[in-house]
Design a protein around this motif. Structure first.
Motif, PDB file in Angstrom:
ATOM      1  N   PRO A   1       0.849  -1.200   0.000  1.00  0.00           N
ATOM      2  CA  PRO A   1       0.000   0.000   0.000  1.00  0.00           C
ATOM      3  C   PRO A   1       0.884   1.248   0.000  1.00  0.00           C
ATOM      4  O   PRO A   1       2.014   1.212   0.519  1.00  0.00           O
TER       5      PRO A   1
ATOM      6  N   THR B   1       1.685   8.358  -0.233  1.00  0.00           N
ATOM      7  CA  THR B   1       0.465   8.735  -0.950  1.00  0.00           C
ATOM      8  C   THR B   1      -0.545   9.462  -0.059  1.00  0.00           C
ATOM      9  O   THR B   1      -1.486  10.067  -0.574  1.00  0.00           O
ATOM     10  N   THR B   2      -0.363   9.373   1.254  1.00  0.00           N
ATOM     11  CA  THR B   2      -1.210  10.148   2.172  1.00  0.00           C
ATOM     12  C   THR B   2      -0.322  10.757   3.245  1.00  0.00           C
ATOM     13  O   THR B   2       0.600  10.098   3.735  1.00  0.00           O
TER      14      THR B   2
ATOM     15  N   THR C   1       2.016   1.535   6.733  1.00  0.00           N
ATOM     16  CA  THR C   1       0.855   1.291   5.867  1.00  0.00           C
ATOM     17  C   THR C   1      -0.420   1.161   6.715  1.00  0.00           C
ATOM     18  O   THR C   1      -1.019   2.151   7.085  1.00  0.00           O
TER      19      THR C   1
ATOM     20  N   ALA D   1      -2.672   4.055   8.756  1.00  0.00           N
ATOM     21  CA  ALA D   1      -4.050   4.239   8.270  1.00  0.00           C
ATOM     22  C   ALA D   1      -5.035   4.120   9.435  1.00  0.00           C
ATOM     23  O   ALA D   1      -5.974   4.923   9.559  1.00  0.00           O
TER      24      ALA D   1
ATOM     25  N   GLU E   1     -10.166   2.846   3.817  1.00  0.00           N
ATOM     26  CA  GLU E   1      -9.859   3.525   2.548  1.00  0.00           C
ATOM     27  C   GLU E   1      -8.470   3.249   2.026  1.00  0.00           C
ATOM     28  O   GLU E   1      -8.256   3.157   0.813  1.00  0.00           O
ATOM     29  N   ILE E   2      -7.508   3.202   2.933  1.00  0.00           N
ATOM     30  CA  ILE E   2      -6.095   3.089   2.523  1.00  0.00           C
ATOM     31  C   ILE E   2      -5.358   2.150   3.486  1.00  0.00           C
ATOM     32  O   ILE E   2      -5.917   1.700   4.481  1.00  0.00           O
TER      33      ILE E   2
ATOM     34  N   ARG F   1     -10.767  -0.654  -1.132  1.00  0.00           N
ATOM     35  CA  ARG F   1      -9.812   0.408  -0.805  1.00  0.00           C
ATOM     36  C   ARG F   1      -9.384   1.147  -2.074  1.00  0.00           C
ATOM     37  O   ARG F   1      -9.439   0.598  -3.164  1.00  0.00           O
TER      38      ARG F   1
ATOM     39  N   ASP G   1      -4.060   3.120  -3.974  1.00  0.00           N
ATOM     40  CA  ASP G   1      -2.856   3.908  -3.703  1.00  0.00           C
ATOM     41  C   ASP G   1      -1.772   2.897  -3.363  1.00  0.00           C
ATOM     42  O   ASP G   1      -1.830   2.258  -2.298  1.00  0.00           O
TER      43      ASP G   1
END
Ligand code: GUN
Ligand code: FE
Length: 443
Positions: A77, A137-138, A367, A371, A379-380, A387, A390
């Motif tokens: 992820p 990614t987040t 990861t 989250a 979501e991630i 999900r 990403d």
């Protein structure tokens, strides 16, 4: 971009897939993850719809479905960074100061430049490029006191389809005049930004009083009101990073039982509250963070670089009152955008305290763990249907030194992940996907 969108409506990504299903109990805990040697992730409209053996799933794909094949890639992820400052891309690597001097000498000087919207936009672009290049990614992001810095950041994130959490810094004292708001303006501007960005696409807002030293009681009260009034907003601040900081807070809030109590009094603790650093806590502070389900954010490269102290993971996460812990870079106090590098430094910080960070635990933290700290597990953070797609494609042989070391590893995932985090950084990120779209590719 409608053409790209149509093409992207369904696609697949193939490679070795790693996703966690539980927090690893220790090294070698094979029940904590799912590894598929030749796996396939099927993506429809940005979300994962199927995950499994490539041999099985490829047959069921509609004719002509594009498949990105990463035969030598380890697909995990997208990495999640739970504390980072986007206006500090030109503060990172500033020499020779501990926290309060570092803030005054470097950070507050640089952050004033974000009054200029063009400067904020350029930096938002650089910052998001850099995150994606590092497989992140987040992120949970501090902007500056200027509302325009938040607009610039979220606009750029929304354009890229990334899930970001960010907020306008609130500071109404002990900062240069150009970086100060007031309890009223800080509240109203934050509320305005919440209206504009919170829940727009994948963007979410974090109420962001910088730390107790730069906010009056009135401002902390206003921050608490925002957290109470707005459903689902986050709260982020700094807590107990540096000894002189703690002493200063004691002087500014003589009635508070301790530093954590300063935030507690204004209703700033809670399960969507992220507290950067948490190094020098008293027992009662640990208890309150635990009770309130607040998150303590471990920022190892920053803690080493600014000379703040050693985070005590065992005490926080395994004590009688366990505190939720996440991992973060804290750029520009932190010295790397790479979560891999951050995990490596986390390992060393814990080693200095006679503790450990198994590679599985580190990858879980970057990861699924992070989250869950954000309440975003649906979501991630995992590669599972439903999900967002990403994803990051990691290369365990990215450098000569890594490839050479990997020669001695015969299929042991723990060992490979430990090489990746200890020797890896942005060079080990072969590709990054956001909602199934290629957002960065090496070379
Ligand atoms: N405490 C208050 N502001 C900051 C900041 O920008 N970085 C770090 N590391 N600590 C802080
Ligand atoms: Fe910080």
């Amino acid at each position: 971009m409608t053409e790209t969108k149509a093409i992207q409506a369904i696609k697949a990504i193939r490679g070795r897939l790693l996703s966690f299903v539980a927090e690893p109990a220790g090294p070698g805990d094979t029940s904590s993850y799912r590894l598929i040697e030749d796996g396939l992730v099927v993506v429809r409209d940005g979300r994962i719809t199927e995950v499994g053996e490539a041999a099985d799933l490829l047959r069921g794909l509609p004719e002509g479905t594009p498949v990105d094949h990463h035969p030598n890639g380890l697909i995990t992820p997208g990495l999640i960074d739970t504390h980072i400052h986007f206006p500090q891309t030109q503060v990172i690597a500033s020499y020779g100061a501990q926290l309060l001097e570092w803030l005054n000498k470097y950070t507050f000087v640089e952050e004033q430049r974000f009054a200029d919207a063009g400067h904020a936009e350029r930096n938002a672009t650089f910052f998001l490029d850099e995150l994606l290049r590092n497989g992140t990614t987040t992120a949970v992001v501090y902007a500056t006191v200027h509302p325009g810095s938040v607009d610039a950041f979220f606009a750029e994130s929304e354009r890229r389809g990334t899930a970001m959490i960010a907020g306008k810094v609130m500071m109404d004292r002990n900062a240069p005049p150009g970086l100060r708001d007031t309890p009223r303006s800080g509240h109203d501007e934050s509320l305005d930004l919440i209206g504009r960005w919170h829940g727009k696409g994948r963007q979410r807002y974090a109420v962001t009083p910088r730390f107790a030293i730069t906010s009056t009681e009135e401002q902390l009260e206003a921050a608490g009101a925002l957290v109470r009034e707005v459903e689902g907003v986050y709260m982020q601040t700094h807590l107990s990073e540096n000894l002189r900081e703690i002493e200063t807070v004691r002087g500014l809030f003589p009635d508070a039982r301790h530093y954590t109590d300063v935030y507690d009094r204004y209703g700033l603790l809670g399960e969507r509250s992220l507290f950067g650093h948490c190094i020098h806590l008293e027992e009662d502070e640990v208890r309150r963070l635990s009770e309130s389900r607040s998150v303590a954010v471990f920022c190892p490269t920053s803690n080493l670089f600014i000379g703040s102290g050693l985070f005590d993971l065992d005490r926080l996460s395994r004590g009688a009152a366990p505190v939720r812990v996440s991992l973060a870079t804290d750029v520009g106090g932190g010295t790397s955008y790479s979560m891999l590098r951050t995990a490596a430094e986390g390992y060393k910080v814990l080693q200095l305290g006679g503790q450990n960070l198994p590679a599985l635990a580190a990858f879980h933290m970057m990861t699924r763990g992070n989250a869950l700290s954000l309440g975003m597990g649906d979501e991630i953070g995992v590669i599972e249907p439903g999900r967002f797609a990403d994803l990051v494609v990691l290369d365990s042989r990215a450098t000569p030194a890594m490839a050479h070391r990997m020669e001695t590893i015969d299929g042991d995932l723990d060992e490979e992940l430990f090489v990746l985090m200890t020797l890896g950084d942005d060079r080990a990120v072969a590709a990054t996907y956001v909602q199934g779209r290629l957002a960065w590719e090496r070379g």
